[in-house]
Design an enzyme around this catalytic site. Structure first.
Site, short mmCIF file in Angstrom:
data_model
loop_
_atom_site.label_atom_id
_atom_site.label_comp_id
_atom_site.label_asym_id
_atom_site.label_seq_id
_atom_site.Cartn_x
_atom_site.Cartn_y
_atom_site.Cartn_z
N TYR A 1 17.48 29.59 9.54
CA TYR A 1 16.28 30.28 10.04
C TYR A 1 16.23 30.24 11.56
CZ TYR A 1 13.96 30.47 5.46
OH TYR A 1 13.62 30.74 4.17
N LYS B 1 0.84 -1.21 0.00
CA LYS B 1 0.00 0.00 0.00
C LYS B 1 0.88 1.26 0.00
CE LYS B 1 -0.32 -0.43 5.03
NZ LYS B 1 -1.17 -0.91 6.15
C1 LIG Z 1 -0.42 -1.92 6.78
C2 LIG Z 1 -1.03 -3.22 7.18
C3 LIG Z 1 -0.25 -4.37 7.29
C4 LIG Z 1 1.26 -4.35 7.19
O1 LIG Z 1 1.75 -3.87 8.41
P1 LIG Z 1 3.33 -3.70 8.71
O2 LIG Z 1 3.34 -3.29 10.13
O3 LIG Z 1 3.81 -2.67 7.79
O4 LIG Z 1 3.95 -5.02 8.47
C5 LIG Z 1 -0.87 -5.58 7.54
N1 LIG Z 1 -2.22 -5.63 7.71
C6 LIG Z 1 -3.00 -4.53 7.65
C7 LIG Z 1 -4.45 -4.66 7.88
C8 LIG Z 1 -2.43 -3.29 7.41
O5 LIG Z 1 -3.20 -2.19 7.39
#
Ligand SMILES: *Cc1c(COP(=O)(O)O)cnc(C)c1O
Length: 377
Positions: A259, A38
């Protein structure tokens, strides 16, 4: 042509593939290892990432959003599954089916809607069912699960191919929540006899076999972030982030840098100005807090991170020649891992990765892609 980019992001697809295999090898026998890609493959490029994972043997992928699935799925060879964690957005059910994407159904409402879609237009359409075991975010609530046990008709209209839940505290192995969720998930699975189960994210894999079930869903560990905080990182680094020196100045008299005049130098320092900033996803919270590396020498970032620029005190670098316009300073690299950077700015590797900006020259190296060889994007 030499790249004019001021930041270079190198993504090692062989390390990524190695990390996937390393995680798979930790799973109890019979458990499949998926890949969570994702948010554009955690910022690293979902299409090259998916291809490299496929080359390592991964056949099941998870994206968060349908749009992500629509982009990646057509690039994968036949036989792969792509699950959409957010579930079906109302009105998009037919688009999911047409694209061959498998939604994760997160509520009774989504189950009803998918069942209606299946009855009308897509008999036996596959879907995953997400049961909430303590996250209180997505997934069937206990009352919804109980209702589904009473009236199973919605489940008969489509094909539940996976039942899953998500761990809230997997990166804290000693947390009592883990045992509660593991047993709640075990109990919930009884409502879906014969349907494969999935619970573990990256850190969940390290909780041991009781969390493994039939399919693990690692994300962040694939990309080199430590899934076992507080212990040595079992994963290989995947990302190297380098910023280019634009200008070097020698300060001889007391002065302040940047800054807000927050950083005071007493004199006789060498300062390198590097052409990346918070517009590239380097958090402003890194001001006066992180270490770059030049010629294997740690160089502190001094003063505020500005939009396009940061300054480093490079006085400690032994070879003056190394400190010159065009040279590269590591912001994430072998000697300054992503987890260090994240900790120093008060965040997590996930946020650093997914904030990586669009101005970097992105170079994917290695990879066991079906078309082979090194690719450059
Ligand atoms: C993002 C996600 C994962 C992966 O999690 P990580 O901690 O990056 O391994 C797995 N299951 C769900 C439902 C997620 O939203």
């Amino acid at each position: 042509m030499m790249t004019a980019a001021q930041g270079l992001l190198t993504i090692d697809l062989d390390a990524l593939a190695g990390n996937w295999r390393r995680l798979r090898d930790r799973l109890r026998s019979g458990t499949e290892c998926a890949g969570v890609i994702k948010a554009n493959g955690y910022g690293l490029g979902d299409i090259p990432v998916a291809r490299a994972l496929y080359g390592a043997g991964c056949r099941t992928f998870f994206v968060a959003q349908m749009e992500e699935g629509l982009r990646v799925a057509p690039t994968l060879p036949p036989g792969c599954r792509v699950f959409v964690l957010s579930g079906p957005i109302p009105g998009c059910e037919a688009d999911l089916t047409a694209a061959g994407l498998i939604p994760v159904l997160n509520s009774a409402e989504q189950i009803e809607r998918w069942a209606a879609h299946a009855r009308a237009r897509a008999p036996g359409a596959p879907a995953a069912i997400h049961v909430d075991t303590g996250m209180e975010r997505l997934g069937l609530m206990p009352s919804e699960l109980a209702a589904l046990r009473e009236d199973r008709r919605p489940l008969e209209a489509f094909a539940p191919v996976l039942v899953m839940s998500h761990l809230a505290c997997a990166d804290m192995p000693g947390h009592a929540m883990n045992a509660r969720q593991v047993s709640a998930f075990q109990a919930a699975r009884a409502a879906f006899p014969g349907v494969p189960g999935s619970l573990a994210n990256s850190s969940g894999i390290f909780l041991g076999p009781a969390a493994h079930h039939d399919l693990a869903r690692p994300g962040v560990a694939l990309y080199g972030v430590n899934p076992a905080p507080g212990r040595p990182n079992p994963m290989a680094p995947v990302v190297r982030l380098q910023g280019r020196i634009l200008q070097v100045r020698h300060v001889d008299a007391p002065a302040t840098v940047g800054y807000g005049a927050t950083h005071w130098v007493a004199g006789r320092r060498r300062i390198a100005t590097v052409g990346i900033g918070y517009a590239d996803g380097l958090p402003r919270a890194a001001s006066d807090r992180i270490m770059g590396v030049l010629e294997e020498t740690p160089v502190p970032l001094i003063g505020r991170v500005s939009m396009d620029l940061v300054t480093f005190d490079v006085s400690a670098v032994p070879h003056p020649d190394a400190v010159r316009p065009g040279a590269l300073i590591d912001l994430i690299g072998p000697l300054n891992p992503i987890d260090d950077l994240a900790a120093r700015v008060g965040t997590i590797g996930y946020e650093i990765l997914t904030s990586l900006g669009s101005r970097y020259a992105r170079r994917h190296i290695g990879g066991t892609a079906p078309d082979g060889g090194t690719e450059r994007t």
